[in-house]
Design a protein around this motif. Structure first.
Motif, PDB file in Angstrom:
ATOM      1  N   ASP A   1      36.952   8.527  31.558  1.00  0.00           N
ATOM      2  CA  ASP A   1      37.424   7.438  32.416  1.00  0.00           C
ATOM      3  C   ASP A   1      37.615   6.115  31.685  1.00  0.00           C
ATOM      4  N   GLN A   2      36.786   5.829  30.705  1.00  0.00           N
ATOM      5  CA  GLN A   2      36.886   4.555  30.003  1.00  0.00           C
ATOM      6  C   GLN A   2      37.803   4.646  28.778  1.00  0.00           C
ATOM      7  N   LEU A   3      37.774   5.782  28.093  1.00  0.00           N
ATOM      8  CA  LEU A   3      38.488   5.907  26.823  1.00  0.00           C
ATOM      9  C   LEU A   3      39.684   6.858  26.888  1.00  0.00           C
ATOM     10  N   ASN A   4      39.939   7.447  28.051  1.00  0.00           N
ATOM     11  CA  ASN A   4      41.071   8.358  28.263  1.00  0.00           C
ATOM     12  C   ASN A   4      41.095   9.511  27.258  1.00  0.00           C
TER      13      ASN A   4
ATOM     14  N   GLN B   1      21.989   5.864  25.324  1.00  0.00           N
ATOM     15  CA  GLN B   1      21.210   6.693  24.401  1.00  0.00           C
ATOM     16  C   GLN B   1      21.905   6.898  23.055  1.00  0.00           C
ATOM     17  N   LEU B   2      23.129   6.469  22.915  1.00  0.00           N
ATOM     18  CA  LEU B   2      23.952   6.916  21.794  1.00  0.00           C
ATOM     19  C   LEU B   2      24.232   5.868  20.731  1.00  0.00           C
ATOM     20  N   ASP B   3      23.573   4.735  20.799  1.00  0.00           N
ATOM     21  CA  ASP B   3      23.770   3.690  19.803  1.00  0.00           C
ATOM     22  C   ASP B   3      23.444   4.228  18.407  1.00  0.00           C
TER      23      ASP B   3
ATOM     24  N   LYS C   1      35.909   6.638  14.652  1.00  0.00           N
ATOM     25  CA  LYS C   1      36.415   5.296  14.949  1.00  0.00           C
ATOM     26  C   LYS C   1      35.465   4.571  15.894  1.00  0.00           C
ATOM     27  N   SER C   2      35.366   3.282  15.717  1.00  0.00           N
ATOM     28  CA  SER C   2      34.566   2.457  16.612  1.00  0.00           C
ATOM     29  C   SER C   2      35.345   2.263  17.913  1.00  0.00           C
ATOM     30  N   ARG C   3      34.708   2.580  19.031  1.00  0.00           N
ATOM     31  CA  ARG C   3      35.358   2.465  20.335  1.00  0.00           C
ATOM     32  C   ARG C   3      34.512   1.564  21.220  1.00  0.00           C
ATOM     33  N   GLU C   4      35.109   0.495  21.716  1.00  0.00           N
ATOM     34  CA  GLU C   4      34.389  -0.455  22.563  1.00  0.00           C
ATOM     35  C   GLU C   4      34.840  -0.312  24.013  1.00  0.00           C
ATOM     36  N   PHE C   5      33.870  -0.344  24.928  1.00  0.00           N
ATOM     37  CA  PHE C   5      34.178  -0.212  26.354  1.00  0.00           C
ATOM     38  C   PHE C   5      33.001  -0.753  27.158  1.00  0.00           C
ATOM     39  N   GLU C   6      33.275  -1.058  28.407  1.00  0.00           N
ATOM     40  CA  GLU C   6      32.241  -1.497  29.333  1.00  0.00           C
ATOM     41  C   GLU C   6      31.781  -0.321  30.171  1.00  0.00           C
ATOM     42  N   ALA C   7      30.460  -0.244  30.370  1.00  0.00           N
ATOM     43  CA  ALA C   7      29.902   0.832  31.184  1.00  0.00           C
ATOM     44  C   ALA C   7      28.486   0.462  31.591  1.00  0.00           C
ATOM     45  N   SER C   8      28.041   1.034  32.686  1.00  0.00           N
ATOM     46  CA  SER C   8      26.642   0.854  33.073  1.00  0.00           C
ATOM     47  C   SER C   8      25.770   1.649  32.104  1.00  0.00           C
ATOM     48  N   ASP C   9      24.525   1.228  31.958  1.00  0.00           N
ATOM     49  CA  ASP C   9      23.606   1.887  31.034  1.00  0.00           C
ATOM     50  C   ASP C   9      23.426   3.372  31.326  1.00  0.00           C
ATOM     51  N   ASP C  10      23.535   3.746  32.586  1.00  0.00           N
ATOM     52  CA  ASP C  10      23.278   5.138  32.957  1.00  0.00           C
ATOM     53  C   ASP C  10      24.554   5.989  33.067  1.00  0.00           C
ATOM     54  N   MET C  11      25.697   5.441  32.619  1.00  0.00           N
ATOM     55  CA  MET C  11      26.932   6.230  32.672  1.00  0.00           C
ATOM     56  C   MET C  11      26.843   7.391  31.691  1.00  0.00           C
ATOM     57  N   PRO C  12      27.084   8.620  32.157  1.00  0.00           N
ATOM     58  CA  PRO C  12      27.119   9.746  31.225  1.00  0.00           C
ATOM     59  C   PRO C  12      28.268   9.596  30.221  1.00  0.00           C
ATOM     60  N   LEU C  13      28.010  10.040  29.002  1.00  0.00           N
ATOM     61  CA  LEU C  13      29.040  10.004  27.967  1.00  0.00           C
ATOM     62  C   LEU C  13      30.313  10.687  28.439  1.00  0.00           C
ATOM     63  N   LEU C  14      30.193  11.778  29.167  1.00  0.00           N
ATOM     64  CA  LEU C  14      31.364  12.496  29.679  1.00  0.00           C
ATOM     65  C   LEU C  14      32.312  11.563  30.400  1.00  0.00           C
ATOM     66  N   TRP C  15      31.784  10.738  31.293  1.00  0.00           N
ATOM     67  CA  TRP C  15      32.643   9.850  32.086  1.00  0.00           C
ATOM     68  C   TRP C  15      33.148   8.671  31.269  1.00  0.00           C
TER      69      TRP C  15
ATOM     70  N   MET D   1      28.435  -5.978  33.495  1.00  0.00           N
ATOM     71  CA  MET D   1      28.341  -4.647  32.933  1.00  0.00           C
ATOM     72  C   MET D   1      28.272  -4.763  31.410  1.00  0.00           C
ATOM     73  N   PRO D   2      27.367  -4.023  30.781  1.00  0.00           N
ATOM     74  CA  PRO D   2      27.234  -4.102  29.323  1.00  0.00           C
ATOM     75  C   PRO D   2      28.447  -3.536  28.589  1.00  0.00           C
ATOM     76  N   THR D   3      28.655  -4.019  27.391  1.00  0.00           N
ATOM     77  CA  THR D   3      29.694  -3.498  26.508  1.00  0.00           C
ATOM     78  C   THR D   3      29.036  -2.605  25.482  1.00  0.00           C
ATOM     79  N   TYR D   4      29.649  -1.454  25.259  1.00  0.00           N
ATOM     80  CA  TYR D   4      29.154  -0.499  24.268  1.00  0.00           C
ATOM     81  C   TYR D   4      30.180  -0.329  23.178  1.00  0.00           C
ATOM     82  N   ASN D   5      29.697  -0.102  21.974  1.00  0.00           N
ATOM     83  CA  ASN D   5      30.544   0.178  20.834  1.00  0.00           C
ATOM     84  C   ASN D   5      29.997   1.451  20.196  1.00  0.00           C
ATOM     85  N   LEU D   6      30.668   2.563  20.441  1.00  0.00           N
ATOM     86  CA  LEU D   6      30.225   3.850  19.931  1.00  0.00           C
ATOM     87  C   LEU D   6      31.198   4.367  18.877  1.00  0.00           C
ATOM     88  N   LYS D   7      30.664   5.085  17.900  1.00  0.00           N
ATOM     89  CA  LYS D   7      31.513   5.698  16.883  1.00  0.00           C
ATOM     90  C   LYS D   7      31.894   7.080  17.383  1.00  0.00           C
TER      91      LYS D   7
END
Length: 154
Positions: free
Chosen positions: A29-32, A66-68, A11-25, A1-7
């Motif tokens: 689910d990933q960032l609480n 889509q959010l990089d 703050k920079s937040r790193e998490f693992e998610a599939s490419d098609d995971m909606p930001l909502l989830w 599963m890819p790792t994403y780092n979104l601002k």
């Protein structure tokens, strides 16, 4: 599963998610970060609204891939202590009944007021039209947006 780092919320937040995971989830689910709510899942109700580069956006319709490079703000990041003028107006007018849609309403209103700080009632209704409130608090929502625009609470 890819790792994403979104601002998110500055703050920079790193998490693992599939490419098609909606930001909502990813948020919930990933960032609480559970202030952003699931409503309809098809971008029609507005409960999941966040800001992406300052614009209101439905997080259920945006994938993390889509959010990089984008700046994301959630209700938790609008203000640390709930003192944003829109949040203050919401409290002053006592907008919420059940409260479920309110984070999305506030995020839509705050993005709108950034672009149009002196709106008419018709413009407020138009801007808020895509956000559904099952309790039908629309008149109080409109009053709160107008109050925030008047900047009486800052």
């Amino acid at each position: 599963m890819p790792t994403y780092n979104l601002k998110i919320n500055g703050k920079s937040r790193e998490f693992e998610a599939s490419d098609d995971m909606p930001l909502l989830w990813a948020l919930r689910d990933q960032l609480n970060m559970v202030g952003t709510k699931f409503g309809c899942g098809i971008g029609q109700c507005g409960a999941c609204t966040v800001h992406v580069d300052g614009n209101a956006a439905r997080s259920c319709q945006l994938t993390v891939s889509q959010l990089d490079g984008k700046e994301i703000t959630t209700i938790e990041g609008l203000s640390e202590d709930g003192s944003h003028p829109v949040q203050e107006a919401w409290k002053e007018i006592d907008v919420p009944q059940c409260g479920y849609c309110q984070a999305g309403q506030i995020m839509t209103a705050s993005a709108f007021l950034e672009r149009n700080p002196n709106p008419s009632s018709k413009e407020i209704r138009g801007a808020m039209h895509g956000n559904i409130c099952r309790c039908a608090s629309y008149n109080r929502i409109e009053k709160a947006v107008a109050l925030a625009a008047e900047n009486k609470l800052t």
